[in-house]
Write an enzyme that holds these catalytic residues in place. Structure first.
Site, PDB file in Angstrom:
ATOM      1  N   LYS A 124      30.226  -9.977  97.051  1.00 29.61           N
ATOM      2  CA  LYS A 124      28.764  -9.830  96.966  1.00 29.61           C
ATOM      3  C   LYS A 124      28.048 -11.069  97.466  1.00 29.61           C
ATOM      4  O   LYS A 124      27.018 -10.974  98.122  1.00 29.61           O
ATOM      5  CB  LYS A 124      28.345  -9.518  95.523  1.00 29.61           C
ATOM      6  CG  LYS A 124      28.745  -8.112  95.110  1.00 29.61           C
ATOM      7  CD  LYS A 124      28.052  -7.673  93.846  1.00 29.61           C
ATOM      8  CE  LYS A 124      28.506  -6.264  93.494  1.00 29.61           C
ATOM      9  NZ  LYS A 124      28.040  -5.818  92.201  1.00 29.61           N
ATOM     10  N   LYS A 207      35.338   1.203 100.368  1.00 32.31           N
ATOM     11  CA  LYS A 207      34.964   1.930  99.150  1.00 32.31           C
ATOM     12  C   LYS A 207      33.555   2.492  99.312  1.00 32.31           C
ATOM     13  O   LYS A 207      32.702   1.842  99.909  1.00 32.31           O
ATOM     14  CB  LYS A 207      35.024   0.896  98.010  1.00 32.31           C
ATOM     15  CG  LYS A 207      34.465   1.327  96.700  1.00 32.31           C
ATOM     16  CD  LYS A 207      34.438   0.168  95.714  1.00 32.31           C
ATOM     17  CE  LYS A 207      33.137  -0.623  95.796  1.00 32.31           C
ATOM     18  NZ  LYS A 207      32.844  -1.436  94.611  1.00 32.31           N
ATOM     19  N   LYS A 210      26.649   1.993  97.490  1.00 33.26           N
ATOM     20  CA  LYS A 210      25.237   2.199  97.863  1.00 33.26           C
ATOM     21  C   LYS A 210      24.802   1.260  98.982  1.00 33.26           C
ATOM     22  O   LYS A 210      23.832   1.517  99.667  1.00 33.26           O
ATOM     23  CB  LYS A 210      24.337   2.042  96.640  1.00 33.26           C
ATOM     24  CG  LYS A 210      24.434   0.685  95.996  1.00 33.26           C
ATOM     25  CD  LYS A 210      23.964   0.670  94.563  1.00 33.26           C
ATOM     26  CE  LYS A 210      24.554  -0.529  93.840  1.00 33.26           C
ATOM     27  NZ  LYS A 210      25.025  -0.284  92.518  1.00 33.26           N
TER      28      LYS A 210
HETATM   29  P1  TYM Z   1      28.732  -0.295  89.137  1.00 35.70           P
HETATM   30  O1  TYM Z   1      27.339  -0.091  88.667  1.00 35.70           O
HETATM   31  O2  TYM Z   1      28.952  -0.904  90.482  1.00 35.70           O
HETATM   32  O3  TYM Z   1      29.520   1.078  89.122  1.00 35.70           O
HETATM   33  C1  TYM Z   1      29.514   1.933  87.988  1.00 35.70           C
HETATM   34  C2  TYM Z   1      30.860   2.597  87.864  1.00 35.70           C
HETATM   35  O4  TYM Z   1      31.166   3.352  89.036  1.00 35.70           O
HETATM   36  C3  TYM Z   1      32.463   2.994  89.502  1.00 35.70           C
HETATM   37  N1  TYM Z   1      32.485   3.082  90.968  1.00 35.70           N
HETATM   38  C4  TYM Z   1      33.405   3.768  91.671  1.00 35.70           C
HETATM   39  N2  TYM Z   1      34.450   4.524  91.282  1.00 35.70           N
HETATM   40  C5  TYM Z   1      35.183   5.123  92.253  1.00 35.70           C
HETATM   41  N3  TYM Z   1      34.909   5.006  93.568  1.00 35.70           N
HETATM   42  C6  TYM Z   1      33.868   4.261  94.017  1.00 35.70           C
HETATM   43  N4  TYM Z   1      33.599   4.164  95.297  1.00 35.70           N
HETATM   44  C7  TYM Z   1      33.053   3.599  93.040  1.00 35.70           C
HETATM   45  N5  TYM Z   1      31.964   2.804  93.110  1.00 35.70           N
HETATM   46  C8  TYM Z   1      31.629   2.496  91.832  1.00 35.70           C
HETATM   47  C9  TYM Z   1      32.678   1.571  89.027  1.00 35.70           C
HETATM   48  O5  TYM Z   1      34.061   1.257  88.946  1.00 35.70           O
HETATM   49  C10 TYM Z   1      32.018   1.588  87.667  1.00 35.70           C
HETATM   50  O6  TYM Z   1      32.906   2.057  86.672  1.00 35.70           O
HETATM   51  N6  TYM Z   1      30.275  -4.367  86.721  1.00 35.70           N
HETATM   52  C11 TYM Z   1      30.004  -2.948  86.581  1.00 35.70           C
HETATM   53  C12 TYM Z   1      28.974  -2.597  85.521  1.00 35.70           C
HETATM   54  C13 TYM Z   1      29.268  -3.095  84.148  1.00 35.70           C
HETATM   55  C14 TYM Z   1      30.277  -2.607  83.269  1.00 35.70           C
HETATM   56  C15 TYM Z   1      30.109  -3.338  82.061  1.00 35.70           C
HETATM   57  C16 TYM Z   1      31.272  -1.644  83.397  1.00 35.70           C
HETATM   58  C17 TYM Z   1      28.577  -4.064  83.492  1.00 35.70           C
HETATM   59  N7  TYM Z   1      29.092  -4.214  82.228  1.00 35.70           N
HETATM   60  C18 TYM Z   1      30.965  -3.139  80.975  1.00 35.70           C
HETATM   61  C19 TYM Z   1      32.123  -1.441  82.293  1.00 35.70           C
HETATM   62  C20 TYM Z   1      31.952  -2.185  81.112  1.00 35.70           C
HETATM   63  C21 TYM Z   1      29.481  -2.448  87.911  1.00 35.70           C
HETATM   64  O7  TYM Z   1      28.928  -3.185  88.675  1.00 35.70           O
HETATM   65  O8  TYM Z   1      29.568  -1.100  88.053  1.00 35.70           O
END
Ligand code: TYM
Length: 343
Positions: A124, A207, A210
């Site tokens: 990032k 992957k 967005k």
């Molecule tokens: P975020 O907001 O980027 O994504 C949310 C969830 O979607 C999953 N994900 C995917 N799974 C499969 N294929 C993809 N292409 C894909 N893109 C996104 C992510 O693995 C995630 O589960 N750091 C985290 C947010 C967070 C969090 C937490 C998660 C903050 N605190 C505590 C779990 C527990 C994040 O940026 O997810």
């Protein structure tokens, strides 16, 4: 753990926590297949906490009005996906101040080198340059650890890309427990076998994300646009539908998505597509995604049309979350030697 105030009573369901960032005006197919559908499924067997992580969303430059709107849309989509606010505590992260408070404590337990090894930071920050990146972006995984540990979560349903953050969370929980006293449950990542990493439809070496909207399927997008993107998915010139992620990543991605949405195992799909052209597979995937997205978008809109009810659900989720979070934080403060405020 058992003698501790944060321990759950014997026989209580194990806890789950997960979070999603409100950084877009729509969730995408990767979010749904990698995480959200599992959030929904886990409500039956676990005590579940799900949060829209707005504190995480400000680690990169953002516009206040957009963040506010995206937080409400994200909250509504979580419920539209099937998370039931009666059974799960659904809340906005900034409504529970203990996240930031525990985050600070954990930052003081994390080595600088340890934080520097987080690959998502490198990815990032890479886009904006490391020196332009905020310190918040650097410490982001530590705040994520706080999100999880506050609820004594045993399982964390996430996509494949979150594994490294879960490892850090486990390390920090174990470090705290051994340095001070047994305070935290050490959590495990709960990553589904299929579709844990949905790939970009325009570039199946990356992957779905967005940040590359061309190959990203946003669930609130017009069904026509969804279909168009899927029907123009990049594949290969093999002209045979096989599950071979190494050599045919595009076709394999389409198969995984269809399998996850239809419940039909990949080998069965492959057998059914023998001698069939890619266009047929793409058409079937497009139909399956639209069948998910259309009612999802309608339900999201219904929820957004009643802002008072959405506010009420947010408030009650935050209250349930705070009850647990405040107890954990009090134990943490005691364990590290803070003098409690006189009452
Ligand atoms: P975020 O907001 O980027 O994504 C949310 C969830 O979607 C999953 N994900 C995917 N799974 C499969 N294929 C993809 N292409 C894909 N893109 C996104 C992510 O693995 C995630 O589960 N750091 C985290 C947010 C967070 C969090 C937490 C998660 C903050 N605190 C505590 C779990 C527990 C994040 O940026 O997810």
């Amino acid at each position: 753990m058992t003698e501790h105030a944060t321990a759950q009573p014997a026989g209580a369901r194990p806890r789950v926590l997960s979070g999603i960032q409100p950084t877009a005006d729509s969730f995408h197919l990767g979010n749904y297949l990698g995480a959200l559908r599992n959030w929904v499924a886990m409500q039956d067997d676990y005590e579940t906490f799900y949060t829209i992580v707005d504190l995480h969303a400000i680690t990169v430059p953002q516009d206040p009005a957009v963040l506010r709107a995206n937080t409400r849309v994200s909250f509504a989509q979580t419920i539209a996906a099937g998370v039931d606010p009666q059974r799960s505590a659904v809340f906005v992260q900034s409504h529970v101040p203990e996240h930031a408070q525990l985050g600070w404590v954990l930052m003081c337990l994390t080595g600088f080198g340890e934080a520097s090894r987080m690959t998502q930071f490198k990815d990032k920050a890479g886009k904006q340059g490391t020196s332009a990146a905020s310190v918040g972006l650097f410490t982001y995984p530590i705040l994520q650890a706080a999100d999880i540990l506050l609820y004594q979560a045993a399982e964390v349903p996430v996509g494949e890309d979150q594994r490294q953050h879960l490892e850090l969370t486990r390390d920090l929980a174990q470090r705290f427990n051994s340095r001070f006293s047994e305070t935290f449950v050490v959590p495990k990542a709960h990553v589904l076998k299929g579709a844990a990493k949905v790939l970009d439809f325009a570039d199946p070496t990356a992957k779905m994300s967005k940040s590359s909207p061309g190959g990203c399927i946003f669930l609130l997008e017009e069904p026509k646009r969804i279909s168009k993107k899927i029907k123009s998915a990049v594949t290969d010139s093999e002209a045979a539908i096989r599950f071979d992620p190494e050599n045919q990543p595009g076709v394999s991605n389409l198969l995984e998505v269809l399998s996850a949405l239809s419940g039909t195992p990949v080998p069965e799909l492959v057998a059914g597509y023998e001698g069939v052209l890619y266009g047929t597979l793409k058409g079937d995937v497009a139909d399956a995604v639209v069948a998910l997205a259309e009612p999802f978008a309608a339900r999201t809109q219904e929820l957004l049309d009643d802002p008072a009810e959405l506010d009420r659900i947010m408030a009650s989720g935050a209250q349930r979350a705070r009850e647990v979070a405040a107890r954990t934080l009090a134990d943490v403060y005691e364990a590290i030697g803070f003098v409690p405020p006189a009452r």
